[in-house]
Scaffold this active site. Structure first.
Site, PDB file in Angstrom:
ATOM      1  CE1 TYR A  67      41.958   5.147  -6.441  1.00 26.87           C
ATOM      2  CE2 TYR A  67      42.979   7.310  -6.510  1.00 26.87           C
ATOM      3  CZ  TYR A  67      42.423   6.243  -7.168  1.00 26.87           C
ATOM      4  OH  TYR A  67      42.322   6.243  -8.536  1.00 26.87           O
ATOM      5  CD  GLU A  82      41.965   2.822  -9.354  1.00 27.80           C
ATOM      6  OE1 GLU A  82      41.347   3.887  -9.457  1.00 27.80           O
ATOM      7  OE2 GLU A  82      41.481   1.708  -9.648  1.00 27.80           O
TER       8      GLU A  82
END
Length: 396
Positions: free
Chosen positions: A118, A206
């Protein structure tokens, strides 16, 4: 301004970020054509069919499917296009899918196992610095990771005086447990990602997941990008990427009318002039036992036409049980606003909810008299506490 995954990836690629390549399709036949073209260009043997909506969690809702043949591409694209996709980030009724991204499969076999990470870039408002937030737990909701295993989330603050330094890129790669070629590729990825973030005036990037392939390549398999709307004048090409069908139609209408409007979940509509006063007004409503239904700033030119438009927009929300107009007359005179309220009320007709008007500043007393003598179902107030009490009365 939010972007679709394929649009975010276009921006990333422009700044040197390695991405999972893909092509957009609007129907099943086009999906098949794009899959064949992608196979020729990339050599991929499988395809990922991904719904394009402004929301995360698409895979959990059935909006991301692996197709292992051209026939499956058609089948899965046909099933996804037109569906109402429900994810944790959509309204309860979901969002209608109008297009899909046909992407190459990057989980191919090789000398090592693929790994997911991530990574996001955003502003840390507590420090006033950009940060790179990253984790070894790619593919999972970062909120869940933060709750259950917070030690697996790393943050790398960026000093605005010097920008992102090479040692920081290497630090990120090291903390992710990478070595050799994969570590070098990750350091390059981080540098390019931050360059893209700054270069397009983003509010947030993101990437979940960032993928280490089986042959140690690093690529963005997904991309959630939000641009700073205040900087779009510097990027006219990005303005063209706006998809109004993905936005709340009331917010779109308000924006086109020059009103700053954000829909909320409460029962008391707000009409104010100034963002600070709007925040105070929402506090008043909550202290009075209500919940704000919106943020609406009419700005410094609250004439009759503008006030009428604001009323009409607020009344589109069926949950609104009362409207609080809270105006400070500095640039604009209170009596002018009051006249605007009266004219707007008459033009709209019978407004089905109580209206409380609190005007303070230049010609506030004259404004109160205008409201009180109008013969309309409008309650006036001068003091802030008085406005709060009126809200409490009409909600009782």
């Amino acid at each position: 301004m939010n972007l679709h995954e394929y649009q975010g990836k276009q921006i990333l690629q422009q700044h040197g970020v390695v991405i999972q390549r893909g092509l957009v399709a609007y129907n099943a036949d086009e999906a098949v054509d794009k899959a064949k073209r992608l196979a020729q260009e990339t050599g991929t043997k499988f395809w990922v069919v991904k719904a394009q909506i402004h929301a995360g969690g698409r895979g959990k809702g059935g909006g991301v499917k692996l197709a292992k043949s051209i026939d499956e591409v058609r089948e899965k694209a046909d099933a996804i296009i037109g569906m109402d996709l429900i994810t944790p980030q959509t309204p309860p009724q979901g969002k209608r899918v109008h297009k899909v991204l046909i992407a190459e499969d990057m989980y191919y076999p090789g000398p090592s196992e693929p790994s997911e990470f991530y990574m996001s870039v955003l502003l840390d408002r507590a420090t006033g610095r950009n940060i790179i937030m990253y984790s070894t737990e790619g593919g999972m909701d970062i909120e869940e990771v933060a709750e259950k295993t917070p030690e697996k989330i790393y943050k790398e603050p960026i000093d605005p005086r010097v920008g992102l330094r090479p040692f920081q890129c290497n630090k990120v790669a090291t903390n992710l447990g990478l070595s050799g070629k994969a570590k070098k590729e990750m350091a390059k990825f981080v540098a390019a990602l931050y360059k893209a973030y700054e270069g397009c005036d983003a509010a947030m990037f993101e990437i979940n997941p960032v993928l280490k392939t089986s042959d140690d390549r690093i690529a963005a398999v997904d991309a959630k990008v939000r641009l700073d709307g205040n900087a779009l004048y510097r990027h006219p090409d990005y303005v063209e990427m706006r998809d109004k069908s993905e936005e709340d139609p009331i917010e779109v209408e308000a924006g086109e009318a020059g009103l700053n409007y954000v829909k909320l979940d409460g029962n008391v509509g707000c009409m104010v002039n100034g963002a600070g006063l709007a925040m105070a007004t929402m506090d008043i409503i909550k202290l009075s036992g209500g919940e704000p239904a919106n943020f609406l700033d009419v700005g410094g030119t609250a004439d009759a036409a503008r006030v009428e438009k604001a009323f009409r927009i607020i009344l589109k929300d069926p949950r609104v049980k009362a409207i609080l107009v809270n105006i400070f007359g500095g640039i604009v005179r209170c009596d002018r606003v009051a006249q605007g309220v009266v004219d707007a009320y008459k033009n709209i007709g019978d407004i089905p909810v109580p209206i409380i008007v609190r005007l303070q500043g230049t010609n506030a007393e004259e404004a109160k008299q205008l409201i009180d003598n109008s013969g309309l179902k409008v309650l006036s107030a001068v003091a802030l506490q008085e406005a709060a009490d009126r809200v409490k009365e009409v909600l009782a």
